[in-house]
Write a protein that holds these residues in place. Structure first.
Motif, PDB file in Angstrom:
ATOM      1  N   TRP A   1       1.340   8.468   8.493  1.00 57.03           N
ATOM      2  CA  TRP A   1       0.537   9.641   8.088  1.00 57.03           C
ATOM      3  C   TRP A   1       0.300   9.342   6.297  1.00 57.03           C
ATOM      4  O   TRP A   1      -0.743   9.705   5.850  1.00 57.03           O
ATOM      5  N   VAL A   2       1.581   9.351   5.737  1.00 56.51           N
ATOM      6  CA  VAL A   2       1.683   8.877   4.215  1.00 56.51           C
ATOM      7  C   VAL A   2       0.838   8.070   3.726  1.00 56.51           C
ATOM      8  O   VAL A   2       0.170   8.044   2.954  1.00 56.51           O
ATOM      9  N   ALA A   3       0.823   6.896   4.561  1.00 59.91           N
ATOM     10  CA  ALA A   3       0.291   5.683   3.987  1.00 59.91           C
ATOM     11  C   ALA A   3      -1.459   5.812   4.401  1.00 59.91           C
ATOM     12  O   ALA A   3      -1.951   5.087   3.642  1.00 59.91           O
ATOM     13  N   HIS A   4      -1.837   6.695   5.152  1.00 60.28           N
ATOM     14  CA  HIS A   4      -3.077   6.962   5.323  1.00 60.28           C
ATOM     15  C   HIS A   4      -3.569   7.847   4.006  1.00 60.28           C
ATOM     16  O   HIS A   4      -4.962   8.189   4.084  1.00 60.28           O
TER      17      HIS A   4
ATOM     18  N   PRO B   1      -3.492   8.004   0.652  1.00 54.76           N
ATOM     19  CA  PRO B   1      -4.362   7.323  -0.235  1.00 54.76           C
ATOM     20  C   PRO B   1      -5.894   6.937   0.282  1.00 54.76           C
ATOM     21  O   PRO B   1      -6.656   6.668  -0.798  1.00 54.76           O
ATOM     22  N   ARG B   2      -5.841   6.720   1.403  1.00 60.36           N
ATOM     23  CA  ARG B   2      -7.197   6.254   2.113  1.00 60.36           C
ATOM     24  C   ARG B   2      -7.969   7.440   2.305  1.00 60.36           C
ATOM     25  O   ARG B   2      -9.062   7.073   2.855  1.00 60.36           O
TER      26      ARG B   2
END
Length: 157
Positions: free
Chosen positions: A43-46, A48-49
């Motif tokens: 979730w965190v990695a998405h 910035p997307r």
């Protein structure tokens, strides 16, 4: 100010560790599954997307290192909460900490999980889309009570 920051970091690490020990105890003695920190990591990695809310985080694209990202996120949030409490309460409370402020603060912080993280991962507001929302909510409150104990013990140290 530096003492507050150091105390807050210590409080946050100890409180997050206490929460993890609680999860281990529930797993060993009650068969409760351990948290899967890869999903919050995904979730965190998405973020910035540009995607905050997913229908189901498990269906989102895998991200390299998502488990490590999840663990870093977990402890970072705990540290932020520890520093925030130390800053809000100040040196007077740190000199003579009491449990109630740590408890109230920790229970308030459940709101971030219920109204940002859980819906962001597709679990609904306050886990409303899970098979047993009230169990999840009670477990969240119990874990945050353990977190509060860790904050308080960290402040006592």
């Amino acid at each position: 100010m530096a003492e507050n920051m150091i105390a807050g970091v210590l409080m946050g690490v100890l409180a997050t560790g206490a929460m993890d020990l609680w999860a281990l105890a529930l797993n060993r003695f009650a068969g409760q599954p351990l948290p899967n920190w890869a999903m919050p990591g995904r979730w965190v990695a998405h973020l910035p997307r540009g995607t905050v809310f997913h229908n189901a985080i498990s269906e989102a694209a895998n991200v390299p290192g998502e488990l490590q990202i999840g663990w870093v996120f977990h402890y970072s949030v705990g540290i932020i909460y520890g520093v925030a409490l130390a800053t809000i309460m100040g040196p007077g409370w740190l000199a003579h900490p009491t449990f109630l402020p740590a408890f109230l603060f920790s229970i308030l912080m459940v709101g971030f999980g219920w109204f940002l993280l859980q819906p962001g991962m597709g679990l609904g507001w306050a886990a409303s889309k899970t098979p047993n929302p009230w169990k999840v909510r009670v477990m969240n409150l119990a874990a945050h009570t353990v977190f509060a104990l860790g904050l308080w013990v960290g402040a006592l140290l």
